[in-house]
Design a protein around this motif. Structure first.
Motif, PDB file in Angstrom:
ATOM      1  N   GLN A 123     -28.955 -77.108  -8.015  1.00  0.00           N
ATOM      2  CA  GLN A 123     -27.978 -77.383  -8.783  1.00  0.00           C
ATOM      3  C   GLN A 123     -28.110 -77.780  -9.953  1.00  0.00           C
ATOM      4  N   ARG A 124     -27.749 -77.270 -11.480  1.00  0.00           N
ATOM      5  CA  ARG A 124     -27.869 -77.730 -12.481  1.00  0.00           C
ATOM      6  C   ARG A 124     -26.568 -78.711 -13.213  1.00  0.00           C
ATOM      7  N   LYS A 125     -26.295 -79.494 -14.338  1.00  0.00           N
ATOM      8  CA  LYS A 125     -24.957 -80.920 -14.386  1.00  0.00           C
ATOM      9  C   LYS A 125     -24.360 -79.327 -14.670  1.00  0.00           C
ATOM     10  N   GLY A 126     -22.837 -79.273 -14.845  1.00  0.00           N
ATOM     11  CA  GLY A 126     -22.069 -78.229 -14.949  1.00  0.00           C
ATOM     12  C   GLY A 126     -21.423 -76.980 -14.030  1.00  0.00           C
ATOM     13  N   GLY A 127     -22.360 -77.136 -12.802  1.00  0.00           N
ATOM     14  CA  GLY A 127     -22.782 -75.919 -12.306  1.00  0.00           C
ATOM     15  C   GLY A 127     -22.280 -76.139 -10.755  1.00  0.00           C
ATOM     16  N   LYS A 128     -22.598 -75.486 -10.010  1.00  0.00           N
ATOM     17  CA  LYS A 128     -22.540 -75.737  -8.301  1.00  0.00           C
ATOM     18  C   LYS A 128     -23.341 -75.366  -7.303  1.00  0.00           C
ATOM     19  N   PRO A 129     -23.942 -76.294  -6.520  1.00  0.00           N
ATOM     20  CA  PRO A 129     -24.654 -76.017  -6.066  1.00  0.00           C
ATOM     21  C   PRO A 129     -25.678 -74.225  -5.851  1.00  0.00           C
ATOM     22  N   ARG A 130     -26.084 -73.809  -5.886  1.00  0.00           N
ATOM     23  CA  ARG A 130     -26.489 -72.682  -5.788  1.00  0.00           C
ATOM     24  C   ARG A 130     -27.153 -72.030  -4.758  1.00  0.00           C
ATOM     25  N   LEU A 131     -27.805 -71.654  -4.299  1.00  0.00           N
ATOM     26  CA  LEU A 131     -28.982 -70.714  -2.957  1.00  0.00           C
ATOM     27  C   LEU A 131     -28.638 -68.776  -3.742  1.00  0.00           C
ATOM     28  N   TYR A 132     -29.775 -68.721  -3.801  1.00  0.00           N
ATOM     29  CA  TYR A 132     -30.412 -67.018  -3.857  1.00  0.00           C
ATOM     30  C   TYR A 132     -32.074 -66.600  -2.938  1.00  0.00           C
ATOM     31  N   LEU A 133     -31.322 -65.072  -2.625  1.00  0.00           N
ATOM     32  CA  LEU A 133     -32.362 -65.187  -1.855  1.00  0.00           C
ATOM     33  C   LEU A 133     -33.162 -63.599  -2.926  1.00  0.00           C
ATOM     34  N   ILE A 134     -34.669 -64.002  -3.556  1.00  0.00           N
ATOM     35  CA  ILE A 134     -35.319 -62.586  -4.029  1.00  0.00           C
ATOM     36  C   ILE A 134     -36.536 -62.340  -3.643  1.00  0.00           C
ATOM     37  N   TYR A 135     -36.003 -60.131  -3.535  1.00  0.00           N
ATOM     38  CA  TYR A 135     -36.380 -60.172  -2.684  1.00  0.00           C
ATOM     39  C   TYR A 135     -37.969 -59.416  -3.822  1.00  0.00           C
ATOM     40  N   SER A 136     -38.904 -58.549  -3.336  1.00  0.00           N
ATOM     41  CA  SER A 136     -40.284 -57.924  -3.813  1.00  0.00           C
ATOM     42  C   SER A 136     -40.464 -57.467  -4.516  1.00  0.00           C
ATOM     43  N   ALA A 137     -38.982 -56.968  -5.082  1.00  0.00           N
ATOM     44  CA  ALA A 137     -38.919 -55.776  -6.262  1.00  0.00           C
ATOM     45  C   ALA A 137     -37.907 -56.885  -7.362  1.00  0.00           C
ATOM     46  N   GLY A 138     -37.696 -57.791  -7.174  1.00  0.00           N
ATOM     47  CA  GLY A 138     -37.267 -58.664  -8.104  1.00  0.00           C
ATOM     48  C   GLY A 138     -35.603 -58.997  -8.243  1.00  0.00           C
ATOM     49  N   ASN A 139     -35.397 -58.138  -7.398  1.00  0.00           N
ATOM     50  CA  ASN A 139     -33.378 -58.615  -7.698  1.00  0.00           C
ATOM     51  C   ASN A 139     -33.510 -59.238  -6.267  1.00  0.00           C
ATOM     52  N   PHE A 140     -31.803 -59.870  -6.896  1.00  0.00           N
ATOM     53  CA  PHE A 140     -31.712 -60.631  -5.382  1.00  0.00           C
ATOM     54  C   PHE A 140     -30.153 -60.980  -5.225  1.00  0.00           C
ATOM     55  N   ILE A 141     -29.745 -61.797  -3.949  1.00  0.00           N
ATOM     56  CA  ILE A 141     -28.791 -61.897  -3.633  1.00  0.00           C
ATOM     57  C   ILE A 141     -28.490 -63.461  -3.546  1.00  0.00           C
ATOM     58  N   GLU A 142     -27.414 -63.559  -3.555  1.00  0.00           N
ATOM     59  CA  GLU A 142     -26.526 -64.876  -3.396  1.00  0.00           C
ATOM     60  C   GLU A 142     -25.762 -64.988  -2.171  1.00  0.00           C
ATOM     61  N   ALA A 143     -25.960 -66.319  -1.644  1.00  0.00           N
ATOM     62  CA  ALA A 143     -25.373 -67.148  -0.835  1.00  0.00           C
ATOM     63  C   ALA A 143     -24.075 -67.079  -1.152  1.00  0.00           C
ATOM     64  N   THR A 144     -23.272 -66.816   0.065  1.00  0.00           N
ATOM     65  CA  THR A 144     -21.243 -66.906  -0.247  1.00  0.00           C
ATOM     66  C   THR A 144     -20.892 -67.678   0.774  1.00  0.00           C
ATOM     67  N   GLU A 145     -19.567 -67.576   0.804  1.00  0.00           N
ATOM     68  CA  GLU A 145     -18.861 -68.471   1.657  1.00  0.00           C
ATOM     69  C   GLU A 145     -18.763 -67.561   3.285  1.00  0.00           C
ATOM     70  N   ASP A 146     -18.936 -66.355   2.752  1.00  0.00           N
ATOM     71  CA  ASP A 146     -19.080 -65.334   3.973  1.00  0.00           C
ATOM     72  C   ASP A 146     -20.415 -65.963   4.923  1.00  0.00           C
ATOM     73  N   THR A 147     -21.511 -65.565   4.009  1.00  0.00           N
ATOM     74  CA  THR A 147     -22.656 -65.760   4.244  1.00  0.00           C
ATOM     75  C   THR A 147     -24.029 -67.355   4.118  1.00  0.00           C
ATOM     76  N   PRO A 148     -23.118 -68.275   4.289  1.00  0.00           N
ATOM     77  CA  PRO A 148     -23.785 -69.376   3.735  1.00  0.00           C
ATOM     78  C   PRO A 148     -25.629 -70.165   3.761  1.00  0.00           C
ATOM     79  N   PHE A 149     -26.460 -69.507   5.047  1.00  0.00           N
ATOM     80  CA  PHE A 149     -27.472 -69.354   5.045  1.00  0.00           C
ATOM     81  C   PHE A 149     -28.062 -68.234   5.039  1.00  0.00           C
ATOM     82  N   PHE A 150     -29.514 -68.572   4.459  1.00  0.00           N
ATOM     83  CA  PHE A 150     -30.659 -67.451   4.364  1.00  0.00           C
ATOM     84  C   PHE A 150     -31.789 -68.120   5.610  1.00  0.00           C
ATOM     85  N   GLN A 151     -32.677 -66.948   5.947  1.00  0.00           N
ATOM     86  CA  GLN A 151     -34.109 -67.136   6.367  1.00  0.00           C
ATOM     87  C   GLN A 151     -34.740 -66.150   6.008  1.00  0.00           C
ATOM     88  N   ILE A 152     -36.170 -66.655   5.317  1.00  0.00           N
ATOM     89  CA  ILE A 152     -37.290 -65.684   5.216  1.00  0.00           C
ATOM     90  C   ILE A 152     -38.137 -65.643   6.063  1.00  0.00           C
TER      91      ILE A 152
END
Length: 245
Positions: A123-152
């Motif tokens: 989290q940075r000041k002025g923003g909300k806590p965020r969680l992202y999962l980054i794949y090998s290609a460099g693309n990524f997805i963000e955790a949401t209310e429906d998916t609040p956790f990631f595992q690798i």
């Protein structure tokens, strides 16, 4: 193989990783897979890595080099001075893509896999806590209310407890217990995941680490959680109704 788990709830973020790396049955080593970055009062960030170690170490080195350069040239963009956590995820994704383009072909020609994944949470000041999962290609997805956790990594053994417990309103304390139980289940079922563990907790709007610690094999609190969970499972099993007459 490894196991890393990250949870985002309303009260903050919880991240946990192991330290075992396998390159065969007789080549087992320990490498840190969790890395923290901090600007006091402004932002707190954790990275966790899984997959090809040379790729993820290359990504981390790229990020660290930019942070060092930014001290002399403030116009250099890094995960510690970018405008949003989304942009931080893009910076990590760009570094991942760069490492893959440089080394992937040669790694795979040698018979090894180049796949890698990185989770970035913070989290940075002025923003909300965020969680992202980054794949090998460099693309990524963000955790949401429906998916609040990631595992690798080796995720299957530790997923059931997370599915049953983690929701956006789950307390930070319960989220921490859940990831520890998730790791304990994985440690019991897969020898490619091993102690010690690195635990990081970031409370919402604290912009600091509430917890940033290493859990060794002789940690009494983790042993108590493991023993208590085993006892609760046995008791729950014994209390189930019989199916056969």
């Amino acid at each position: 193989m490894t196991y890393c788990v990250a949870v985002r709830v309303d009260q903050g973020l919880v991240m946990l990783s192991d330290t075992r790396t396998n390159a065969g049955m007789d080549n087992i080593a320990r490498f840190r897979k969790s890395f923290t970055y901090h600007v006091p009062g402004e932002r707190a960030i954790t990275l966790m890595c899984s997959g090809n170690l040379s790729i993820t170490q290359g990504v981390k080195a790229t990020l660290s080099k930019a942070i060092k350069e930014a001290k002399l040239a403030p116009d250099v963009e890094t995960i510690l001075n970018c405008d949003t956590m989304h942009r931080a995820a893009q910076i990590v994704g760009d570094a991942m893509q760069k490492m893959q383009l440089r080394y992937r072909e040669n790694i795979e020609m040698g018979g090894s896999g180049s796949g890698a994944s990185i989770m970035i949470a913070g989290q940075r000041k002025g923003g909300k806590p965020r969680l992202y999962l980054i794949y090998s290609a460099g693309n990524f997805i963000e955790a949401t209310e429906d998916t609040p956790f990631f595992q690798i990594g080796e995720h299957k053994y530790g997923k059931p407890i997370l599915d049953r417990i983690i929701q956006r309103e789950t307390s930070l304390e319960d989220a921490t217990k859940a990831v520890l139980v998730s790791m304990d289940s994985t440690l019991r079922s897969n020898l490619s995941v091993g102690m010690p563990l690195d635990l990081t907790v970031i409370a919402t709007d604290a912009f600091d680490f509430r917890v940033r610690t290493r859990i060794e094999a002789d940690n009494e609190e983790f042993a108590m959680i493991s023993q208590s969970w085993s006892a609760a499972l046995r008791k729950g099993f014994e209390d189930l109704p019989n199916v056969l007459d």
